[in-house]
Design a protein around this motif. Structure first.
Motif, PDB file in Angstrom:
ATOM      1  N   LEU A 242       3.375  13.736   1.589  1.00  0.00           N
ATOM      2  CA  LEU A 242       2.763  12.412   0.619  1.00  0.00           C
ATOM      3  C   LEU A 242       2.159  11.557   0.854  1.00  0.00           C
ATOM      4  O   LEU A 242       1.140  11.757   0.892  1.00  0.00           O
ATOM      5  N   HIS A 243       2.684  10.572   2.095  1.00  0.00           N
ATOM      6  CA  HIS A 243       2.074   8.643   2.068  1.00  0.00           C
ATOM      7  C   HIS A 243       0.562   9.576   2.582  1.00  0.00           C
ATOM      8  O   HIS A 243      -0.400   9.027   2.302  1.00  0.00           O
ATOM      9  N   ALA A 244       0.501  10.414   3.559  1.00  0.00           N
ATOM     10  CA  ALA A 244      -1.753  11.244   3.681  1.00  0.00           C
ATOM     11  C   ALA A 244      -1.738  11.890   2.998  1.00  0.00           C
ATOM     12  O   ALA A 244      -2.960  11.130   3.196  1.00  0.00           O
ATOM     13  N   GLY A 245      -0.881  12.301   2.483  1.00  0.00           N
ATOM     14  CA  GLY A 245      -2.273  13.291   0.717  1.00  0.00           C
ATOM     15  C   GLY A 245      -2.148  11.863   0.154  1.00  0.00           C
ATOM     16  O   GLY A 245      -3.886  12.359  -0.666  1.00  0.00           O
ATOM     17  N   ALA A 246      -1.792  11.085  -0.115  1.00  0.00           N
ATOM     18  CA  ALA A 246      -1.789   9.787  -1.208  1.00  0.00           C
ATOM     19  C   ALA A 246      -2.899   9.048  -0.618  1.00  0.00           C
ATOM     20  O   ALA A 246      -3.768   8.251  -1.511  1.00  0.00           O
ATOM     21  N   LEU A 247      -3.329   9.146   0.320  1.00  0.00           N
ATOM     22  CA  LEU A 247      -4.388   7.631   1.063  1.00  0.00           C
ATOM     23  C   LEU A 247      -5.504   9.814   1.036  1.00  0.00           C
ATOM     24  O   LEU A 247      -6.812   8.393   2.023  1.00  0.00           O
ATOM     25  N   ARG A 248      -4.834  10.273   1.285  1.00  0.00           N
ATOM     26  CA  ARG A 248      -6.192  11.374   1.512  1.00  0.00           C
ATOM     27  C   ARG A 248      -6.793  11.534   2.639  1.00  0.00           C
ATOM     28  O   ARG A 248      -8.029  11.263   2.957  1.00  0.00           O
ATOM     29  N   TRP A 249      -5.917  10.859   3.696  1.00  0.00           N
ATOM     30  CA  TRP A 249      -5.617  11.259   5.264  1.00  0.00           C
ATOM     31  C   TRP A 249      -5.249  12.797   5.489  1.00  0.00           C
ATOM     32  O   TRP A 249      -4.195  13.043   5.166  1.00  0.00           O
ATOM     33  N   PRO A 250      -6.511  13.882   6.369  1.00  0.00           N
ATOM     34  CA  PRO A 250      -5.976  14.594   6.938  1.00  0.00           C
ATOM     35  C   PRO A 250      -5.014  15.291   7.622  1.00  0.00           C
ATOM     36  O   PRO A 250      -4.809  14.442   8.882  1.00  0.00           O
ATOM     37  N   LEU A 251      -4.377  15.996   7.823  1.00  0.00           N
ATOM     38  CA  LEU A 251      -3.303  16.095   8.397  1.00  0.00           C
ATOM     39  C   LEU A 251      -3.532  16.243  10.200  1.00  0.00           C
ATOM     40  O   LEU A 251      -2.601  16.173  10.655  1.00  0.00           O
ATOM     41  N   ASP A 252      -4.429  16.781   9.696  1.00  0.00           N
ATOM     42  CA  ASP A 252      -5.322  17.486  11.174  1.00  0.00           C
ATOM     43  C   ASP A 252      -5.561  16.629  12.107  1.00  0.00           C
ATOM     44  O   ASP A 252      -5.989  16.851  13.063  1.00  0.00           O
ATOM     45  N   HIS A 253      -5.716  15.428  11.407  1.00  0.00           N
ATOM     46  CA  HIS A 253      -5.258  13.786  12.131  1.00  0.00           C
ATOM     47  C   HIS A 253      -4.535  13.252  12.161  1.00  0.00           C
ATOM     48  O   HIS A 253      -5.207  11.615  12.172  1.00  0.00           O
ATOM     49  N   PHE A 254      -3.758  13.813  12.110  1.00  0.00           N
ATOM     50  CA  PHE A 254      -2.255  12.440  11.635  1.00  0.00           C
ATOM     51  C   PHE A 254      -1.638  13.110  12.437  1.00  0.00           C
ATOM     52  O   PHE A 254      -1.169  14.064  12.471  1.00  0.00           O
ATOM     53  N   ASN A 255      -0.848  12.619  13.141  1.00  0.00           N
ATOM     54  CA  ASN A 255       0.409  12.780  13.959  1.00  0.00           C
ATOM     55  C   ASN A 255       0.781  12.090  14.114  1.00  0.00           C
ATOM     56  O   ASN A 255       1.022  10.584  14.252  1.00  0.00           O
ATOM     57  N   TYR A 256       2.950  12.224  13.483  1.00  0.00           N
ATOM     58  CA  TYR A 256       3.867  11.397  12.948  1.00  0.00           C
ATOM     59  C   TYR A 256       4.628  11.704  14.771  1.00  0.00           C
ATOM     60  O   TYR A 256       5.705  13.424  14.625  1.00  0.00           O
TER      61      TYR A 256
ATOM     62  N   PHE B 225       4.741   3.073   2.931  1.00  0.00           N
ATOM     63  CA  PHE B 225       3.334   3.395   2.460  1.00  0.00           C
ATOM     64  C   PHE B 225       2.250   2.932   2.841  1.00  0.00           C
ATOM     65  O   PHE B 225       1.645   2.932   2.872  1.00  0.00           O
ATOM     66  N   GLU B 226       3.112   1.326   2.665  1.00  0.00           N
ATOM     67  CA  GLU B 226       1.677  -0.311   3.036  1.00  0.00           C
ATOM     68  C   GLU B 226       2.153   0.212   4.574  1.00  0.00           C
ATOM     69  O   GLU B 226       0.804  -0.194   4.963  1.00  0.00           O
ATOM     70  N   ASN B 227       3.005   0.483   4.774  1.00  0.00           N
ATOM     71  CA  ASN B 227       2.696   0.185   6.798  1.00  0.00           C
ATOM     72  C   ASN B 227       1.373   1.432   7.176  1.00  0.00           C
ATOM     73  O   ASN B 227       0.727   0.774   7.449  1.00  0.00           O
ATOM     74  N   LEU B 228       2.048   2.706   6.738  1.00  0.00           N
ATOM     75  CA  LEU B 228       0.623   2.570   6.806  1.00  0.00           C
ATOM     76  C   LEU B 228      -0.978   2.600   6.526  1.00  0.00           C
ATOM     77  O   LEU B 228      -2.435   2.206   6.831  1.00  0.00           O
ATOM     78  N   LEU B 229      -1.061   2.331   4.749  1.00  0.00           N
ATOM     79  CA  LEU B 229      -1.912   2.202   4.501  1.00  0.00           C
ATOM     80  C   LEU B 229      -2.649   0.855   4.777  1.00  0.00           C
ATOM     81  O   LEU B 229      -4.028   0.333   5.298  1.00  0.00           O
ATOM     82  N   PHE B 230      -1.856  -0.447   5.349  1.00  0.00           N
ATOM     83  CA  PHE B 230      -1.943  -1.510   5.720  1.00  0.00           C
ATOM     84  C   PHE B 230      -2.840  -1.332   7.032  1.00  0.00           C
ATOM     85  O   PHE B 230      -3.665  -2.357   7.603  1.00  0.00           O
ATOM     86  N   SER B 231      -2.337  -0.952   7.581  1.00  0.00           N
ATOM     87  CA  SER B 231      -2.438  -0.734   8.882  1.00  0.00           C
ATOM     88  C   SER B 231      -4.185  -0.388   9.698  1.00  0.00           C
ATOM     89  O   SER B 231      -4.436   0.049  10.310  1.00  0.00           O
ATOM     90  N   ILE B 232      -4.531   0.547   8.378  1.00  0.00           N
ATOM     91  CA  ILE B 232      -6.412   1.202   8.203  1.00  0.00           C
ATOM     92  C   ILE B 232      -6.613   0.699   8.205  1.00  0.00           C
ATOM     93  O   ILE B 232      -7.681   0.077   9.022  1.00  0.00           O
ATOM     94  N   CYS B 233      -6.596  -0.740   6.823  1.00  0.00           N
ATOM     95  CA  CYS B 233      -7.046  -1.909   7.275  1.00  0.00           C
ATOM     96  C   CYS B 233      -7.434  -2.921   8.470  1.00  0.00           C
ATOM     97  O   CYS B 233      -7.945  -3.441   8.418  1.00  0.00           O
ATOM     98  N   ARG B 234      -6.555  -2.701   9.216  1.00  0.00           N
ATOM     99  CA  ARG B 234      -6.227  -4.037  10.151  1.00  0.00           C
ATOM    100  C   ARG B 234      -6.840  -3.339  11.881  1.00  0.00           C
ATOM    101  O   ARG B 234      -7.497  -4.270  12.063  1.00  0.00           O
ATOM    102  N   PHE B 235      -7.054  -1.939  11.714  1.00  0.00           N
ATOM    103  CA  PHE B 235      -7.717  -1.182  12.482  1.00  0.00           C
ATOM    104  C   PHE B 235      -9.228  -2.050  11.771  1.00  0.00           C
ATOM    105  O   PHE B 235     -10.221  -2.323  13.310  1.00  0.00           O
ATOM    106  N   ARG B 236      -9.453  -1.618  10.453  1.00  0.00           N
ATOM    107  CA  ARG B 236     -10.562  -1.404  10.801  1.00  0.00           C
ATOM    108  C   ARG B 236     -10.806  -3.037  10.706  1.00  0.00           C
ATOM    109  O   ARG B 236     -12.369  -3.764  11.129  1.00  0.00           O
ATOM    110  N   GLU B 237     -10.792  -3.962  10.293  1.00  0.00           N
ATOM    111  CA  GLU B 237     -10.597  -5.522  11.002  1.00  0.00           C
ATOM    112  C   GLU B 237     -11.121  -5.952  12.054  1.00  0.00           C
ATOM    113  O   GLU B 237     -11.603  -6.591  12.679  1.00  0.00           O
ATOM    114  N   VAL B 238     -10.459  -5.221  12.901  1.00  0.00           N
ATOM    115  CA  VAL B 238     -10.386  -5.302  14.597  1.00  0.00           C
ATOM    116  C   VAL B 238     -11.875  -4.161  15.158  1.00  0.00           C
ATOM    117  O   VAL B 238     -12.308  -5.076  16.015  1.00  0.00           O
ATOM    118  N   THR B 239     -11.771  -3.080  14.301  1.00  0.00           N
ATOM    119  CA  THR B 239     -13.016  -2.341  15.620  1.00  0.00           C
ATOM    120  C   THR B 239     -14.025  -2.147  14.247  1.00  0.00           C
ATOM    121  O   THR B 239     -15.254  -2.115  15.417  1.00  0.00           O
TER     122      THR B 239
END
Length: 352
Positions: free
Chosen positions: A250-264, A214-228
């Motif tokens: 679960l994880h994408a939904g908890a972050l409110r990240w849309p599945l049509d913008h998510f590729n596992y 869960f933190e891999n996904l959550l924190f990496s989104i912020c890491r992206f924000r730091e770089v870009t």
């Protein structure tokens, strides 16, 4: 008197001749040893396959034994390729390096710090396969940023991060152009289709605080924000196939990240390595899937909290509420109800 002087001169000449002869012998010996060392130096980098692999420089053009980074190595964010990214590619970490023999990382368990349940399960093959999968996704999208995510999770290894370990393996095995270390001679022709040029190394960073998926996904989104300076429009996430349900439901939904913008992207090692998909799926269900169903942010359930404590032995605290202020509420949200859509920075993606 003249006779005594003559004897002294004879003795001095004799001692001088003896000294010269002795130094000549030493000089000959030194030259002989130097010649041997010179020959060994020449043969070392080329004397057999193992020596050749160790002598290959994999991050620059110079050929020096076990040296990877040079002035000609591809630098991060060359031509602003990283800061222009819109697509986040995450590779989740599962272990840290404990050996200098990084060239063996794809097959040798002793290179990695493995827990008992990870041993004899194909972890080296899985880890390198995940790294390769992330690089290939990034290769095919120049607008992507590749993040190797994972913190200092093992007390015995010292403050070595999973994210940093994965980056070094990509360097050591020279994976940045999409090559596959598992290709055999029979299907080696596929290697010819590998892109010959790559900017992936210039678009790759680490995230070094996450303690679970869960933190891999959550924190990496912020890491992206730091770089870009912005948040991604699309996310690709690489890990084991048996974790797909947890991320997509679960994880994408908890972050409110849309599945049509998510590729596992689920990648498993072959069963010949000892990997057992059925066994792994059962462990995933009891240890992660069911706990996250009732505790989507991992704040209340003892098993999830214990994992985070055990995987943070160095008491690190992520700085992301400072570097990603728009995510501050989400970073502290504990549920069990989901955070409102309007309270996440990417809420507009749901209607895009």
């Amino acid at each position: 008197m003249p006779l005594m002087q003559t004897k002294r001169r004879v003795m001095r000449h004799r001692r001088r001749d003896q000294y010269i002869a002795k130094m000549h012998r030493y000089s000959t010996y030194i030259l002989f040893v130097a010649a041997i060392l010179w020959v060994v130096t020449l043969i070392g980098p080329f004397g057999g396959a193992e020596g050749g692999n160790r002598g290959r420089n994999l991050r620059g053009e110079k050929n020096q034994d076990l040296v990877w980074v040079h002035s000609d190595s591809q630098a991060f964010n060359e031509k602003s390729v990283a800061s222009k990214a819109t697509h986040l590619v995450v590779v989740a970490g599962h272990s840290v390096l404990v050996s200098g023999a990084v060239e063996n990382a794809a097959f040798d368990e002793s290179v990695w710090w493995l827990l008992d349940y990870q041993k004899n399960r194909g972890l080296p093959q899985a880890i390198v396969s995940h790294i390769q999968a992330g690089i290939r996704i990034a290769l095919h999208d120049e607008a992507s940023l590749l993040v190797f995510s994972g913190g200092e999770t093992r007390a015995q290894t010292g403050p070595e991060t999973e994210g940093g370990s994965y980056f070094r393996v990509a360097d050591a095995l020279d994976l940045w152009d999409g090559r596959d270390v598992f290709l055999t001679e029979n299907n080696g022709a596929d290697q010819a289709n590998t892109p010959q040029s790559s900017t992936v190394r210039a678009r790759a960073v680490t995230e070094e605080y996450a303690t679970d998926s869960f933190e891999n996904l959550l924190f990496s989104i912020c890491r992206f924000r730091e770089v870009t300076g912005s948040y991604p429009k699309k996310i690709s996430f690489v890990s084991f196939s048996f974790k797909r349900e947890r991320f997509e439901t679960l994880h994408a939904g908890a972050l409110r990240w849309p599945l049509d913008h998510f590729n596992y992207v689920g990648v498993d090692p072959p069963s010949s390595t000892g990997f057992n998909l059925q066994e792994s799926s059962a462990g995933e269900k009891s240890n992660s899937l069911l706990p996250f169903q009732t505790d989507p942010y991992g704040c209340h359930t003892e098993i999830l909290q214990r994992k985070r404590r055990e995987r943070n032995p160095f008491a690190r605290r992520a700085p992301y509420e400072l570097t990603c202020p728009e995510m501050k509420e989400l970073l502290h949200w504990c549920g069990p109800k989901l955070i409102p859509m309007m309270n996440v920075p990417w809420g507009s993606l749901q209607s895009a």
